[in-house]
Design an enzyme around this catalytic site. Structure first.
Site, PDB file in Angstrom:
ATOM      1  N   GLY A  10       0.821  -1.205   0.000  1.00  0.00           N
ATOM      2  CA  GLY A  10       0.000   0.000   0.000  1.00  0.00           C
ATOM      3  C   GLY A  10       0.851   1.249   0.000  1.00  0.00           C
ATOM      4  CB  CYS A  11       0.042   4.689   1.031  1.00  0.00           C
ATOM      5  SG  CYS A  11       0.870   6.264   1.237  1.00  0.00           S
ATOM      6  CG  PHE A  12       5.947   5.123  -0.390  1.00  0.00           C
ATOM      7  CD1 PHE A  12       5.279   6.316  -0.157  1.00  0.00           C
ATOM      8  CD2 PHE A  12       6.774   5.044  -1.517  1.00  0.00           C
ATOM      9  CE1 PHE A  12       5.421   7.410  -1.011  1.00  0.00           C
ATOM     10  CE2 PHE A  12       6.925   6.137  -2.371  1.00  0.00           C
ATOM     11  CZ  PHE A  12       6.247   7.318  -2.116  1.00  0.00           C
ATOM     12  CB  CYS A  14       0.971   3.140   5.678  1.00  0.00           C
ATOM     13  SG  CYS A  14      -0.509   4.067   5.212  1.00  0.00           S
TER      14      CYS A  14
END
Length: 175
Positions: A10-12, A14
């Site tokens: 997912g979004c890096f 995070c």
């Protein structure tokens, strides 16, 4: 001994924030891996045109936090059953993937994925692929949550993942 793993889930932002709260994690560098294109930058990766994944390169001291624990954290901070997405972030750039530098890492990653299947069930879609190249992310993406704590996405998406992982692995939290 310092080790580094390149992980996508997912979004890096995070992954960066969630890993940095733990003892033994020396650095997390966000970037891109796994694509066919010769270069990668945020705009082209976000458009889904390069085949790259948003990844975090986690550098850690395995005498403080074992490799298996780092990987179990990874499988706690994202949902490895979502194919080519994490929540509202949709696209191949958000796919769950682990990029191994050598055969030893590959074996460690495969064992971690087996543990994840025990936790999440048979729907785990995490890919295990050779690390061909790691492109470092733009400076403004490094430590994004620290720099932008009030940004909406961070409050709604990053903060709960950080909290969930911190709770699950509380004995490793920075003192």
């Amino acid at each position: 001994a310092m080790m580094s793993f390149v992980l996508g889930g997912g979004c890096f932002w995070c992954l960066d924030s969630a890993f940095m709260q733990f003892e033994g994690v020396a650095d997390v560098e966000v970037g891109y891996a796994g694509g066919a294109a010769a270069t990668a930058d945020y705009e082209s990766v976000c458009n889904g045109n390069t085949g790259h994944v948003e990844v975090a390169r986690v550098v850690f001291d395995e005498t403080v936090v074992p490799a298996d624990v780092i990987l179990d954290m990874f499988f706690t901070m994202h949902d490895p059953t979502q194919l080519n997405r994490q929540g509202n972030d949709v696209g191949t750039q958000y796919r769950s993937a682990m990029f191994f530098a050598d055969e030893e890492q590959r074996a460690v990653f495969e064992a971690a994925r087996e543990r994840a299947v025990a936790q999440w069930g048979s729907g785990v879609v995490t890919a295990i692929e050779p690390l061909v190249e790691f492109f470092s992310g733009e400076e403004y993406h490094q430590d994004f949550f620290v720099k932008n704590p009030n940004q909406g996405y961070c409050n709604f998406v990053v903060a709960p993942k950080v909290a969930k992982t911190g709770k699950a692995f509380s004995e490793y939290l920075r003192k």
